[in-house]
Design a protein around this motif. Sequence first.
Motif, PDB file in Angstrom:
ATOM      1  N   ASN A  18       0.882  -1.044   0.355  1.00 21.80           N
ATOM      2  CA  ASN A  18      -0.074   0.164   0.415  1.00 21.80           C
ATOM      3  C   ASN A  18       0.852   1.421  -0.397  1.00 21.80           C
ATOM      4  OD1 ASN A  18      -1.440   2.431   0.580  1.00 21.80           O
ATOM      5  ND2 ASN A  18      -3.135   0.890   1.423  1.00 21.80           N
ATOM      6  N   PRO A  19       1.703   1.974  -1.126  1.00 25.50           N
ATOM      7  CA  PRO A  19       2.207   3.216  -1.220  1.00 25.50           C
ATOM      8  C   PRO A  19       2.142   4.570  -0.075  1.00 25.50           C
ATOM      9  CG  PRO A  19      -0.022   2.995  -2.849  1.00 25.50           C
ATOM     10  CD  PRO A  19      -0.198   1.996  -1.963  1.00 25.50           C
ATOM     11  N   ARG A  20       0.920   4.256   0.579  1.00 28.16           N
ATOM     12  CA  ARG A  20       0.294   5.661   1.602  1.00 28.16           C
ATOM     13  C   ARG A  20       0.889   4.825   2.548  1.00 28.16           C
ATOM     14  NH1 ARG A  20      -3.082   7.305   5.842  1.00 28.16           N
ATOM     15  NH2 ARG A  20      -3.871   9.815   5.549  1.00 28.16           N
ATOM     16  N   ASN A  21       1.175   4.362   2.754  1.00 22.77           N
ATOM     17  CA  ASN A  21       1.976   3.201   4.428  1.00 22.77           C
ATOM     18  C   ASN A  21       3.685   3.688   4.047  1.00 22.77           C
ATOM     19  OD1 ASN A  21      -0.523   2.375   5.192  1.00 22.77           O
ATOM     20  ND2 ASN A  21       0.266  -0.185   4.527  1.00 22.77           N
ATOM     21  N   THR A  22       4.131   4.086   2.506  1.00 25.69           N
ATOM     22  CA  THR A  22       5.649   3.802   2.694  1.00 25.69           C
ATOM     23  C   THR A  22       5.612   5.422   2.433  1.00 25.69           C
ATOM     24  OG1 THR A  22       5.328   4.074  -0.055  1.00 25.69           O
ATOM     25  CG2 THR A  22       5.577   2.278   1.016  1.00 25.69           C
ATOM     26  N   TRP A  23       4.365   6.447   2.873  1.00 26.10           N
ATOM     27  CA  TRP A  23       5.243   8.177   2.694  1.00 26.10           C
ATOM     28  C   TRP A  23       4.908   8.454   4.479  1.00 26.10           C
ATOM     29  CZ3 TRP A  23       3.951  12.272  -0.690  1.00 26.10           C
ATOM     30  CH2 TRP A  23       3.821  11.365  -2.210  1.00 26.10           C
ATOM     31  N   GLU A  24       6.623   9.442   5.137  1.00 24.95           N
ATOM     32  CA  GLU A  24       5.854   9.634   5.815  1.00 24.95           C
ATOM     33  C   GLU A  24       4.385  10.559   6.272  1.00 24.95           C
ATOM     34  OE1 GLU A  24       9.624  10.800   7.852  1.00 24.95           O
ATOM     35  OE2 GLU A  24      10.780   9.231   7.135  1.00 24.95           O
ATOM     36  N   ASP A  25       4.574  11.118   5.347  1.00 23.10           N
ATOM     37  CA  ASP A  25       3.404  11.965   5.487  1.00 23.10           C
ATOM     38  C   ASP A  25       2.510  11.991   4.595  1.00 23.10           C
ATOM     39  OD1 ASP A  25       1.720  14.635   5.034  1.00 23.10           O
ATOM     40  OD2 ASP A  25       3.252  16.379   5.276  1.00 23.10           O
ATOM     41  N   LYS A  26       1.072  11.711   5.401  1.00 23.94           N
ATOM     42  CA  LYS A  26       0.252  10.611   4.289  1.00 23.94           C
ATOM     43  C   LYS A  26      -0.242  11.813   4.575  1.00 23.94           C
ATOM     44  CE  LYS A  26       1.592   6.832   6.821  1.00 23.94           C
ATOM     45  NZ  LYS A  26       2.732   6.264   6.730  1.00 23.94           N
ATOM     46  N   GLU A  27      -0.495  13.274   4.838  1.00 23.72           N
ATOM     47  CA  GLU A  27      -1.246  14.410   4.280  1.00 23.72           C
ATOM     48  C   GLU A  27      -0.577  14.497   2.996  1.00 23.72           C
ATOM     49  OE1 GLU A  27      -1.928  17.608   6.503  1.00 23.72           O
ATOM     50  OE2 GLU A  27      -3.454  16.437   8.294  1.00 23.72           O
ATOM     51  N   ALA A  28       1.310  14.244   2.658  1.00 23.18           N
ATOM     52  CA  ALA A  28       1.013  15.301   1.437  1.00 23.18           C
ATOM     53  C   ALA A  28       1.140  13.734   0.645  1.00 23.18           C
ATOM     54  CB  ALA A  28       2.496  14.964   1.553  1.00 23.18           C
ATOM     55  N   TYR A  29       0.681  12.591   0.957  1.00 23.09           N
ATOM     56  CA  TYR A  29       0.266  11.664   0.017  1.00 23.09           C
ATOM     57  C   TYR A  29      -1.022  12.152  -0.522  1.00 23.09           C
ATOM     58  CZ  TYR A  29      -0.920   7.288  -1.784  1.00 23.09           C
ATOM     59  OH  TYR A  29      -1.695   6.255  -2.907  1.00 23.09           O
ATOM     60  N   ASP A  30      -1.751  12.244   0.749  1.00 23.77           N
ATOM     61  CA  ASP A  30      -3.081  12.469  -0.238  1.00 23.77           C
ATOM     62  C   ASP A  30      -3.491  13.235  -1.514  1.00 23.77           C
ATOM     63  OD1 ASP A  30      -3.788  10.051   1.578  1.00 23.77           O
ATOM     64  OD2 ASP A  30      -4.671  11.573   3.359  1.00 23.77           O
ATOM     65  N   GLN A  31      -2.224  14.316  -1.281  1.00 24.79           N
ATOM     66  CA  GLN A  31      -2.881  15.196  -2.057  1.00 24.79           C
ATOM     67  C   GLN A  31      -2.323  15.454  -2.915  1.00 24.79           C
ATOM     68  OE1 GLN A  31      -4.313  18.988  -1.266  1.00 24.79           O
ATOM     69  NE2 GLN A  31      -3.578  19.254  -3.087  1.00 24.79           N
ATOM     70  N   LYS A  32      -1.214  14.229  -2.959  1.00 25.79           N
ATOM     71  CA  LYS A  32       0.182  13.638  -4.317  1.00 25.79           C
ATOM     72  C   LYS A  32      -1.353  12.778  -5.135  1.00 25.79           C
ATOM     73  CE  LYS A  32       2.974  15.789  -5.026  1.00 25.79           C
ATOM     74  NZ  LYS A  32       3.347  16.814  -6.560  1.00 25.79           N
ATOM     75  N   ALA A  33      -1.905  12.164  -4.773  1.00 26.41           N
ATOM     76  CA  ALA A  33      -3.112  11.030  -4.842  1.00 26.41           C
ATOM     77  C   ALA A  33      -3.611  11.645  -5.385  1.00 26.41           C
ATOM     78  CB  ALA A  33      -2.865  10.199  -3.549  1.00 26.41           C
ATOM     79  N   LYS A  34      -4.438  12.688  -4.985  1.00 25.25           N
ATOM     80  CA  LYS A  34      -5.675  13.163  -6.031  1.00 25.25           C
ATOM     81  C   LYS A  34      -5.120  14.072  -6.648  1.00 25.25           C
ATOM     82  CE  LYS A  34      -8.349  14.121  -1.310  1.00 25.25           C
ATOM     83  NZ  LYS A  34      -8.397  14.663   0.471  1.00 25.25           N
TER      84      LYS A  34
END
Length: 524
Positions: A481-497
């Motif tokens: 699950n790629p979200r697990n590999t990011w330290e900053d989960k909010e940054a992941y969500d923003q980049k995914a959107k």
Amino acid sequence: MSMLTTEASPSIRLEGKIHANLSVAELVEQAIRRNEAVLAKNGALRATTGKFTGRSPKDKYIVQEKSVADSIDWGAVNQPMAPEKFEKIYQRLLAYLKNKELFVFDGFAGADETYRLPIRVINEYAWHNLFVHQLFIRPTQAELANHQPEFTVICVPNFKIDPQEDGTRSETLIALSFEHKVVVIAGTHYAGEMKKSIFSVMNYLLPDRDVLPMHCSANVGDDGDVALFFGLSGTGKTTLSADPNRRLIGDDEHGWSDRGVFNFEGGCYAKCIGLSQEKEPQIWEAIRFGSVLENVVLDDYRKPDYDDNSLTENTRAAYPVDNIPNAVIPGVAGHPNVILFLTADAFGVLPPIARLTPEQAMYHFLSGYTSKLAGTERGVTEPEATFSTCFGAPFLPRPAHVYAEMLGDKITKHDVAVYLVNTGWTGGPYGIGKRMNLTYTRAMVRAAIEGKLKEVEYTTDPIFGLSIPVECPDVPSEILNPRNTWEDKEAYDQKAKELAQRFHDNFNKFTGVSEAIRAAGPKQ
């Protein structure tokens, strides 16, 4: 003095010093004698291509002739050239060729004899002729005696194109004429233009024969199970299909007929930046005498330094497919069991592997999302997010729906499992995250091909709607699950959107697509 003519283009009469169908050893000798290239320590011939170390897609044209005008998808990819403009260039080229020392290769594109295209390639450089000798299908002596080329490639880097006089964008030209049955390549030494020009020809001709042309690699297991790997340059087609436990059909271009799949080529054109014997032993061992190294830096002892990108990131090795010890010769096999879409996600948000529904498969095939990697095209210096329809838009003369509908029909007919594989970044975007671990990617691909991902538990990605396996043999579960590999989960969500919005913006260009396929994309 030798004279050669061709049935395909009878106007081409070669009257100078013609070296026709020389052996590999003779071509190596000629290239060295003419100071075109040098021998590397591993026996390969190393050549450099000057300022153009990748394709020049903005300088590629198709002649807008009546016979093809209504079936070409004209636009930024398939730029039209007026027939009268091409004719002026062509006549000037024919005059240029007279009394030149030239090298000629006669062979085929297409391993299946039912669908193969007899071709001729005319070169100014011996090393270019060695390149096509190794990349296309080499004829037997009997086939050579009766060879009648149906398409001719003329590669003349020193032929002068005048943008003002000829109406081109620059001094570089790749022009394809279906009525003359000829491709003219001028103003660039990059050898890949020859390979891809014939790919474009095959992509136009084969759909009329109910054959799907594909920008993919392919291999086959001991039980005859076939896997296809779609993806743009640098996404891993060559690397992942060169599996010591499976037999290689081909690394880049294939057709899918009602008989199965077949390789268009007789060789491989592998990216070799960062190549190591440990990670890619088959490719490493394949590069030997007769192979061509393109823009690879040599040290003082002429040992290739595959980590040196001072000339380009797009360093290449060309070698015959039978240099891979378990290659399928000829490159023909049955229908695919598994298809893998390879994407190098520079955003770092797509999962390393995901199972696709038939509708998602069509959505992602039409989208063709990946990153252009440095050096594969002029002006690309770092990964750029891009959408290349059908994972091969630069080489598709016909409208995308022609290829997509054919693929969809074949997936359904043969009940093919389809997966999306991210060979790009994890733990963050390019510049922050790191490139996906090749060992893990190989393990995921192996599990998909062997059917080990059919019965495992899946979770659904809330943004992309993709089915992500919870576990995979020989792969740490936390990276799936790629979200697990990011330290900053909010940054992941923003980049995914952000990436999801790019998918939507790109897909809006498609008309006539079913709502089921359109709905298979990321959630808004």
